[in-house]
Design a protein around this motif. Structure first.
Motif, PDB file in Angstrom:
ATOM      1  N   GLY A  60       0.803  -1.231   0.000  1.00 53.52           N
ATOM      2  CA  GLY A  60       0.000   0.000   0.000  1.00 53.52           C
ATOM      3  C   GLY A  60       0.827   1.267   0.000  1.00 53.52           C
ATOM      4  N   THR A  61       2.129   1.159  -0.358  1.00 52.93           N
ATOM      5  CA  THR A  61       2.987   2.356  -0.361  1.00 52.93           C
ATOM      6  C   THR A  61       2.545   3.344  -1.441  1.00 52.93           C
ATOM      7  OG1 THR A  61       4.504   1.035  -1.676  1.00 52.93           O
ATOM      8  CG2 THR A  61       5.057   1.312   0.621  1.00 52.93           C
ATOM      9  N   ASN A  62       2.133   2.814  -2.593  1.00 55.23           N
ATOM     10  CA  ASN A  62       1.723   3.703  -3.685  1.00 55.23           C
ATOM     11  C   ASN A  62       0.432   4.439  -3.319  1.00 55.23           C
ATOM     12  OD1 ASN A  62       1.855   4.955  -6.152  1.00 55.23           O
ATOM     13  ND2 ASN A  62       2.069   3.085  -7.315  1.00 55.23           N
ATOM     14  N   PHE A  63      -0.465   3.754  -2.576  1.00 55.03           N
ATOM     15  CA  PHE A  63      -1.707   4.388  -2.114  1.00 55.03           C
ATOM     16  C   PHE A  63      -1.384   5.636  -1.292  1.00 55.03           C
ATOM     17  CE2 PHE A  63      -5.070   5.231   0.879  1.00 55.03           C
ATOM     18  CZ  PHE A  63      -6.250   4.926   0.214  1.00 55.03           C
ATOM     19  N   VAL A  64      -0.387   5.512  -0.397  1.00 57.00           N
ATOM     20  CA  VAL A  64       0.008   6.640   0.455  1.00 57.00           C
ATOM     21  C   VAL A  64       0.462   7.822  -0.397  1.00 57.00           C
ATOM     22  CG1 VAL A  64       1.686   7.420   2.202  1.00 57.00           C
ATOM     23  CG2 VAL A  64       0.647   5.170   2.397  1.00 57.00           C
ATOM     24  N   LEU A  65       1.288   7.536  -1.408  1.00 57.46           N
ATOM     25  CA  LEU A  65       1.811   8.604  -2.264  1.00 57.46           C
ATOM     26  C   LEU A  65       0.708   9.281  -3.069  1.00 57.46           C
ATOM     27  CD1 LEU A  65       4.961   6.710  -3.496  1.00 57.46           C
ATOM     28  CD2 LEU A  65       5.011   8.850  -2.277  1.00 57.46           C
ATOM     29  N   LEU A  74     -10.499  -7.731  -2.738  1.00 56.55           N
ATOM     30  CA  LEU A  74     -10.597  -7.160  -1.388  1.00 56.55           C
ATOM     31  C   LEU A  74      -9.261  -6.567  -0.948  1.00 56.55           C
ATOM     32  CD1 LEU A  74     -12.484 -10.223   0.105  1.00 56.55           C
ATOM     33  CD2 LEU A  74     -13.541  -8.021  -0.380  1.00 56.55           C
ATOM     34  N   ASP A  75      -9.322  -5.568  -0.081  1.00 55.90           N
ATOM     35  CA  ASP A  75      -8.129  -4.982   0.541  1.00 55.90           C
ATOM     36  C   ASP A  75      -8.193  -5.241   2.038  1.00 55.90           C
ATOM     37  OD1 ASP A  75      -6.834  -3.872  -1.633  1.00 55.90           O
ATOM     38  OD2 ASP A  75      -8.035  -2.037  -1.592  1.00 55.90           O
ATOM     39  N   THR A  76      -7.036  -5.251   2.678  1.00 55.39           N
ATOM     40  CA  THR A  76      -7.043  -5.419   4.133  1.00 55.39           C
ATOM     41  C   THR A  76      -7.478  -4.104   4.784  1.00 55.39           C
ATOM     42  OG1 THR A  76      -4.718  -4.810   4.247  1.00 55.39           O
ATOM     43  CG2 THR A  76      -5.218  -7.152   4.140  1.00 55.39           C
ATOM     44  N   TYR A  77      -8.300  -4.222   5.803  1.00 55.78           N
ATOM     45  CA  TYR A  77      -8.775  -3.031   6.529  1.00 55.78           C
ATOM     46  C   TYR A  77      -7.606  -2.288   7.161  1.00 55.78           C
ATOM     47  CZ  TYR A  77     -10.736  -0.363  10.418  1.00 55.78           C
ATOM     48  OH  TYR A  77     -11.029   0.622  11.301  1.00 55.78           O
ATOM     49  N   LEU A  78      -6.682  -3.053   7.754  1.00 51.66           N
ATOM     50  CA  LEU A  78      -5.541  -2.447   8.450  1.00 51.66           C
ATOM     51  C   LEU A  78      -4.650  -1.683   7.481  1.00 51.66           C
ATOM     52  CD1 LEU A  78      -5.031  -2.670  11.481  1.00 51.66           C
ATOM     53  CD2 LEU A  78      -3.295  -4.381  11.009  1.00 51.66           C
ATOM     54  N   GLY A  79      -4.397  -2.295   6.318  1.00 47.83           N
ATOM     55  CA  GLY A  79      -3.551  -1.651   5.305  1.00 47.83           C
ATOM     56  C   GLY A  79      -4.148  -0.341   4.832  1.00 47.83           C
ATOM     57  N   LYS A  80      -5.464  -0.349   4.596  1.00 48.45           N
ATOM     58  CA  LYS A  80      -6.158   0.841   4.099  1.00 48.45           C
ATOM     59  C   LYS A  80      -6.170   1.944   5.167  1.00 48.45           C
ATOM     60  CE  LYS A  80      -8.501   0.509   0.577  1.00 48.45           C
ATOM     61  NZ  LYS A  80      -8.037   0.595  -0.816  1.00 48.45           N
ATOM     62  N   SER A  81      -6.472   1.560   6.423  1.00 44.97           N
ATOM     63  CA  SER A  81      -6.573   2.582   7.479  1.00 44.97           C
ATOM     64  C   SER A  81      -5.212   3.198   7.774  1.00 44.97           C
ATOM     65  CB  SER A  81      -7.177   1.979   8.749  1.00 44.97           C
ATOM     66  OG  SER A  81      -6.316   1.032   9.324  1.00 44.97           O
ATOM     67  N   TRP A  82      -4.148   2.378   7.788  1.00 47.73           N
ATOM     68  CA  TRP A  82      -2.806   2.918   8.018  1.00 47.73           C
ATOM     69  C   TRP A  82      -2.398   3.848   6.890  1.00 47.73           C
ATOM     70  CZ3 TRP A  82       0.436   3.571  11.832  1.00 47.73           C
ATOM     71  CH2 TRP A  82       0.357   2.759  12.968  1.00 47.73           C
ATOM     72  N   ALA A  83      -2.718   3.462   5.648  1.00 42.46           N
ATOM     73  CA  ALA A  83      -2.336   4.276   4.482  1.00 42.46           C
ATOM     74  C   ALA A  83      -3.003   5.648   4.548  1.00 42.46           C
ATOM     75  CB  ALA A  83      -2.718   3.552   3.200  1.00 42.46           C
ATOM     76  N   ILE A  84      -4.307   5.675   4.874  1.00 44.83           N
ATOM     77  CA  ILE A  84      -5.041   6.952   4.962  1.00 44.83           C
ATOM     78  C   ILE A  84      -4.453   7.807   6.084  1.00 44.83           C
ATOM     79  CG2 ILE A  84      -7.286   8.002   5.503  1.00 44.83           C
ATOM     80  CD1 ILE A  84      -8.560   5.486   4.134  1.00 44.83           C
ATOM     81  N   LYS A  85      -4.173   7.147   7.228  1.00 42.03           N
ATOM     82  CA  LYS A  85      -3.640   7.862   8.397  1.00 42.03           C
ATOM     83  C   LYS A  85      -2.273   8.480   8.088  1.00 42.03           C
ATOM     84  CE  LYS A  85      -4.597   5.374  11.973  1.00 42.03           C
ATOM     85  NZ  LYS A  85      -4.433   4.323  12.989  1.00 42.03           N
ATOM     86  N   LEU A  86      -1.378   7.673   7.502  1.00 44.98           N
ATOM     87  CA  LEU A  86      -0.013   8.136   7.228  1.00 44.98           C
ATOM     88  C   LEU A  86       0.010   9.206   6.148  1.00 44.98           C
ATOM     89  CD1 LEU A  86       1.772   4.678   7.375  1.00 44.98           C
ATOM     90  CD2 LEU A  86       2.179   6.574   8.928  1.00 44.98           C
ATOM     91  N   ALA A  87      -0.805   9.015   5.084  1.00 45.17           N
ATOM     92  CA  ALA A  87      -0.846  10.007   3.997  1.00 45.17           C
ATOM     93  C   ALA A  87      -1.378  11.341   4.516  1.00 45.17           C
ATOM     94  CB  ALA A  87      -1.718   9.488   2.855  1.00 45.17           C
ATOM     95  N   THR A  88      -2.418  11.268   5.352  1.00 44.74           N
ATOM     96  CA  THR A  88      -3.013  12.491   5.903  1.00 44.74           C
ATOM     97  C   THR A  88      -2.015  13.213   6.812  1.00 44.74           C
ATOM     98  OG1 THR A  88      -5.162  11.391   5.872  1.00 44.74           O
ATOM     99  CG2 THR A  88      -5.017  13.390   7.158  1.00 44.74           C
ATOM    100  N   ASN A  89      -1.339  12.472   7.678  1.00 47.51           N
ATOM    101  CA  ASN A  89      -0.344  13.079   8.581  1.00 47.51           C
ATOM    102  C   ASN A  89       0.795  13.726   7.800  1.00 47.51           C
ATOM    103  OD1 ASN A  89      -1.759  12.328  10.819  1.00 47.51           O
ATOM    104  ND2 ASN A  89      -0.558  10.500  11.255  1.00 47.51           N
ATOM    105  N   ALA A  90       1.240  13.035   6.724  1.00 50.10           N
ATOM    106  CA  ALA A  90       2.332  13.583   5.903  1.00 50.10           C
ATOM    107  C   ALA A  90       1.891  14.870   5.216  1.00 50.10           C
ATOM    108  CB  ALA A  90       2.771  12.550   4.868  1.00 50.10           C
ATOM    109  N   ALA A  91       0.658  14.871   4.684  1.00 49.10           N
ATOM    110  CA  ALA A  91       0.142  16.066   4.002  1.00 49.10           C
ATOM    111  C   ALA A  91       0.028  17.233   4.980  1.00 49.10           C
ATOM    112  CB  ALA A  91      -1.210  15.759   3.366  1.00 49.10           C
ATOM    113  N   VAL A  92      -0.479  16.971   6.182  1.00 46.18           N
ATOM    114  CA  VAL A  92      -0.621  18.024   7.207  1.00 46.18           C
ATOM    115  C   VAL A  92       0.755  18.573   7.590  1.00 46.18           C
ATOM    116  CG1 VAL A  92      -1.278  18.454   9.609  1.00 46.18           C
ATOM    117  CG2 VAL A  92      -2.799  17.177   8.125  1.00 46.18           C
ATOM    118  N   THR A  93       1.730  17.681   7.744  1.00 41.24           N
ATOM    119  CA  THR A  93       3.087  18.113   8.111  1.00 41.24           C
ATOM    120  C   THR A  93       3.664  19.044   7.052  1.00 41.24           C
ATOM    121  OG1 THR A  93       3.386  15.962   9.173  1.00 41.24           O
ATOM    122  CG2 THR A  93       5.357  17.275   8.858  1.00 41.24           C
TER     123      THR A  93
END
Length: 489
Positions: A100-105, A439-458
């Motif tokens: 899910g690294t590309n999702f984050v980007l 299907l996608d893993t719930y954990l993978g999706k939630s972490w990706a959204i969380k990390l991408a959002t935190n990076a954007a805010v930073t």
């Protein structure tokens, strides 16, 4: 008398000569957003099953042909400080979930792009970011990959145990019901701690000295054989005399140069690595159903195989026509193994193919409409950022993205939450992801959204960039690398 040039007043006069400093929306915020957007655009075309490959040549001139975002970023060595924050977020995703690294980007890039729109219409940074908001013990190291050139991918196989691209040292090439002694030292005669000099005056004394050394080696190997061990694995060099006695007592001898491999083998067979050539006791010996030398293609391999399927470590033997292809398949295996690890922590799954993102966008937009004040703009833009995922999937599949997204919204409005993009259709089409098994893993999706959002805010919270003058020192010479070549062509 040297002319003293006064520095311009303000922040710049506090810094050394050569330091750079940017501040404000135009100089700092928009510049950072642009760098992150460029990075997201680079990997966006590699997103999804129909994503394009990137050809990356790293600083060591090694060639990578892959669509794996984690590998692309690792080899690119991004220097821009703001873009590095997005890269760090994707690295965190790689460590936490393994995929899910590309999702984050893509998602972080979309968030920043839409935040820029809000800033340009007059919202302040604080208003633009007002919304941006364990059960398993599976070890991914237990799945090992052994790549052997030749044949095709369909010839790959899974083996319970370990495979090493090595040849056996002695004459014995196969042992059933093996009892394994593992040594981290060389398989050689013992060397004294202190230096000494031996004076030999006659030929008879020389013969006796050599014979004493031989007898000592014979006694050592015989003691190991008497303990019941019929396979010896050593982490150092093998002496010719020791090899002779190993053959004499029908002991199979395998040499592993890597301490990492030695530790993994100990874990697989249940052995303890001994630091000296002493006979192992029963508790220190490992056990394996079958140890044999085999040939895969034209490569000699030593196989430690367990007949039962409940062993601690398994090996996937990958076959392929090129090294690049096998590297890419290894990364795919790594993603699959990490997905299994995630599922041992949290079994929940969400529909893939952009279905989850569109449903989130729909519900967040509905929530935004109930909020008074300027924050509703930020909430709606945050929802819009989720469209970047199905949009990237559609564009990489060669269909019109706007048409697909409008169809998805229409279907989700009717209450079909599991409907996503059908990438196999030649025209813009949608289908039920749950029925299709995408299907996608719930954990993978939630972490990706969380990390991408935190990076954007930073990135958005940065309003000033201060860069010190780079350290001095000679630069490495560029140009001709082969210094031994004749300069006079």
């Amino acid at each position: 008398m040297a002319l003293h040039v006064p520095k311009a007043p303000g922040f710049a006069q506090m810094l050394k000569d050569g330091a750079k400093h940017f501040s404000g929306l135009e100089e700092a915020v928009y510049r950072n957003i642009q760098a992150c957007k460029e990075l997201a655009q680079t990997t966006r075309t590699a997103y999804g099953p129909n994503g394009m490959n990137k050809m990356v040549i790293n600083h060591l001139e090694k060639l990578f042909v892959t669509n794996d975002a984690a590998t692309i970023l690792r080899e690119l060595e991004v220097q821009h400080p703001a873009a590095k924050m997005i890269v760090m977020a994707s690295h965190m995703q790689e460590q936490e979930v393994g995929d899910g690294t590309n999702f984050v980007l893509v998602f972080a890039g979309a968030l920043l792009e839409l935040a820029e729109e809000l800033l340009r219409i007059g919202l302040s940074v604080s208003e633009a970011i007002s919304i941006f908001p364990d059960s398993g013990h599976f070890n991914v190291d237990n799945i090992r990959v052994c790549k052997i050139l030749g044949s095709g991918i369909h010839s790959s196989s899974v083996l319970h145990g370990m495979v090493f691209k090595k040849e056996t040292e002695g004459d014995v090439t196969s042992v059933k019901d093996a009892k394994i002694a593992v040594y981290s030292c060389p398989f050689d005669g013992m060397i004294t701690e202190t230096k000494g000099t031996v004076l030999i005056k006659t030929a008879e004394e020389l013969m006796n000295f050599s014979k004493g050394e031989e007898n000592l080696m014979d006694a050592q190997v015989k003691a190991i054989a008497d303990s019941g061990a019929n396979v010896i694995v050593t982490g150092g060099k093998v002496a010719d005399m020791a090899l002779h006695y190993a053959n004499k007592y029908s002991i199979m001898l395998v040499r592993l140069n890597s301490k990492w491999d030695l530790r993994r083998l100990c874990k697989t067979v249940g052995a303890t690595a001994l630091p000296r050539l002493t006979p192992p006791v029963l508790e220190e010996m490992g056990h394996c159903d079958n140890v044999y030398l085999s040939e895969v293609g034209d490569t000699q391999v030593v196989v430690f195989k367990h007949e039962k399927e409940d062993g601690a470590i398994s090996t996937i033997v990958l076959r392929g026509s090129t090294d690049n292809l096998m590297d890419d398949i290894e990364r795919a295996v790594d993603d699959g193994v990490n997905t299994f690890k995630v599922l041992t922590r949290d079994k929940r799954l969400v529909p893939g193919g952009g279905a989850t993102e569109i449903e989130l966008a729909k519900q967040i937009t509905s929530y935004g409409e109930t909020c008074p004040g300027l924050e509703q703009y930020a909430i709606k833009k945050f929802a819009e950022a989720f469209e970047a995922i199905p949009r990237a999937l559609a564009e990489n599949s060669g269909v019109k993205a706007n048409e697909v997204i409008s169809k998805l919204y229409a279907v989700h409005q009717e209450g079909n939450k599991n409907v996503g993009l059908d990438i196999e259709a030649e025209v813009p089409a949608v289908k039920d992801m749950l029925e299709a098994g995408i299907l996608d893993t719930y954990l993978g999706k939630s972490w990706a959204i969380k990390l991408a959002t935190n990076a954007a805010v930073t990135v958005l919270r940065v309003d000033q960039i201060i860069m010190a003058k780079p350290a001095g020192g000679p630069k490495p010479p560029s140009g001709k690398k082969d210094w031994d070549d004749d300069q006079n062509d």
